[in-house]
Enzyme design. Structure first.
Site, PDB file in Angstrom:
ATOM      1  N   ASN B 105      36.729  -1.917 -24.076  1.00 12.34           N
ATOM      2  CA  ASN B 105      38.069  -1.709 -24.620  1.00 12.34           C
ATOM      3  C   ASN B 105      39.064  -2.671 -24.009  1.00 12.34           C
ATOM      4  OD1 ASN B 105      37.744   0.473 -26.428  1.00 12.34           O
ATOM      5  ND2 ASN B 105      37.523   1.867 -24.685  1.00 12.34           N
ATOM      6  N   LYS B 192      42.588  -0.606 -32.216  1.00  4.53           N
ATOM      7  CA  LYS B 192      42.065   0.427 -31.321  1.00  4.53           C
ATOM      8  C   LYS B 192      43.040   0.732 -30.190  1.00  4.53           C
ATOM      9  CE  LYS B 192      37.980   2.457 -29.389  1.00  4.53           C
ATOM     10  NZ  LYS B 192      36.749   2.309 -28.625  1.00  4.53           N
TER      11      LYS B 192
END
Lengths: 316, 316
Positions: B105, B192
């Site tokens: 991430n 995201k």
């Protein structure tokens, strides 16, 4: 000069200390006492202080305002989270020409009091004091005791220095309590909020003492940024705080002993937080003026979350 | 089409799951294993999953990259807080025409990988997966498994859909893992981050699950405001997220089961937080563009404080 009688609403760390010092100086004081009533009635008040310990074996203690005489000066030293009780408590104990003195932090707490007792019967005071209630009728005074006094006028218009301010000041000085007279209560309130908003808020959210907040460069900067936002709101109300006020507040905090803020003490004790008076009302004042204060807004949002989860209560 | 060999760097909840599924689908997989090495070497990997439990009694397990063969696809599934190890780990295990696929991430983690293995040898992947490592060589897959894949080009220029993206996608689909191909990795990363920044950050600061954040109107609004700030940064890079993306994220979070974010799990386990990748780098990206994101800035400041106090570590 006539002598004045005082009522103390909220005989805790603040109200108990000031009331006891006034009585010790020969002034007539009537204490409204809550949990400690039986003990205080029997044993009076005990003050431990670096300025001299003393005991008042006998005080006028009440657990019911209906028993209390009307007084010249009614000092409200409750947490603002209990101000919803004031419509019941105040009316009968303020003399017709008397005044209510709010010794409370925050902003926009006076208007509701003015609704109860009438305009021109409200003063505000900011206390610079370190004290704790350590037992029934037992207060430990740690440091400082100064009060900054101001008249409340509608919409916080500057009230100037009134005769009764001077009279009250003289009573407090008789009790060895330094008093500063403020021509503009709102200015004084913003000045104190510059400290109160960042440190009260961050201490709760980050579970931190003031020295920890100051030692980390990120949160030190955050505290300063929050201060700048407070200064910006104040400016939008034409209260221009001194250029160096933020620097003084930061230096002052650097030099303080590790300190848990009052909001953090309330939080730890599962008491409701003085969130609206100290953060919510100043934020609302910014919104009213169209001033953008995103970090205060976020502070408020986070505190509301923590307060609601911790106490299940809402400030009234 | 030639078959491809895979290396998994970081055989945990994510890397262990995907690697095991690839091997089960008949693909050659080499696992770099840390603490679990002895057990995994002896007993292989065990995956519990609503899509079917399975065990791989034998896997290629290594605790030293020097023993590993060079592979076509090297999947990095470490926490970004361990990326400082990659200059040592990567060079020898990527085939000359191989590629490194970062299943991590955050933002701006690829440039450093490109420095190690060369431009045009880096891909990024965003995992939409719920899984935990519950024991040595034992992974519990809870829900979802989709991956969003994209090529990394210098400065996140959109990389289009490459042949090797299609090939890797076909391997994953063989392993019953849904893959979406992204023509623009930076777009996917911002998309995201709209979820990751508010919920990872607030869950740590407020010690809260996603459902608690959503149930309180103040923090629900704060999450939405943080999302808007992320969208604003993305826009400044000409990545215009769909109008309804924030609403979809909020609805999606409303419907999720009570969930502890990965950053909160790291925090609870006293591991360093993926703070720079998930919050710090996006904030820096905003500063670079002169975009004002005060609430993300405050989130970062608070997280830095908590991270420094909790771990005594700094992400490298």
């Amino acid at each position: 000069m006539a002598t004045r009688s005082y009522a103390i609403i909220g005989t805790g760390a603040v109200g108990g200390f000031y009331g006891a010092r006034l009585q010790k100086a020969g002034i007539e004081v009537h204490f409204l006492v809550n949990h400690d009533y039986e003990i205080v009635k029997k044993q009076g008040l005990r003050i431990d202080s670096p300025e001299g310990n003393f005991t008042l074996p006998q005080v006028y203690a009440y657990n019911d305002v209906d028993q209390m005489p009307a007084c010249d000066v009614v000092i409200v030293a409750l947490k603002t989270t209990h101000n919803h009780l004031l419509p019941e408590l105040l009316p009968s104990i303020v003399k017709p020409d008397g005044v209510v003195l709010l010794l409370q932090n925050g902003l926009n707490i006076e208007p509701k009091i003015a609704e109860i007792v009438g305009q021109n019967r409200v003063m505000g005071g900011l206390c610079f004091i370190c004290s704790n209630k350590v037992g029934y009728g037992h207060i430990q005074h740690i440091d400082y005791s100064a009060i900054n006094l101001g008249e409340y006028q509608d919409q916080y218009q500057p009230g100037g220095i009134s005769d009764r301010m001077r009279e009250i000041s003289s009573d407090f000085q008789q009790a060895q309590i330094p008093v500063e007279l403020s021509e503009d209560l709102m200015f004084s309130r913003w000045k104190k909020l510059v400290w109160n908003i960042p440190y009260n808020g961050l201490s709760v959210i980050l579970d931190a003492r003031t020295d920890e907040i100051m030692a980390n460069p990120e949160t030190r900067l955050l505290a300063e940024e929050l201060m700048r936002e407070v200064v910006t709101i104040a400016s939008s109300y034409n209260r221009h705080l001194p250029e160096d006020h933020i620097k003084i507040m930061l230096d002052h905090t650097d030099k303080m002993k590790p300190y848990l803020t009052s909001m953090k003490l309330d939080y730890n004790a599962h008491r409701p937080l003085e969130l609206e008076a100290i953060v919510g009302n100043p934020l609302q004042a910014a919104i009213t003026q169209g001033v953008n204060v995103p970090k205060i807004s976020m502070l408020y949002q986070q505190l509301k979350f923590l307060d609601a989860r911790r106490t299940g209560n809402r400030e009234q």
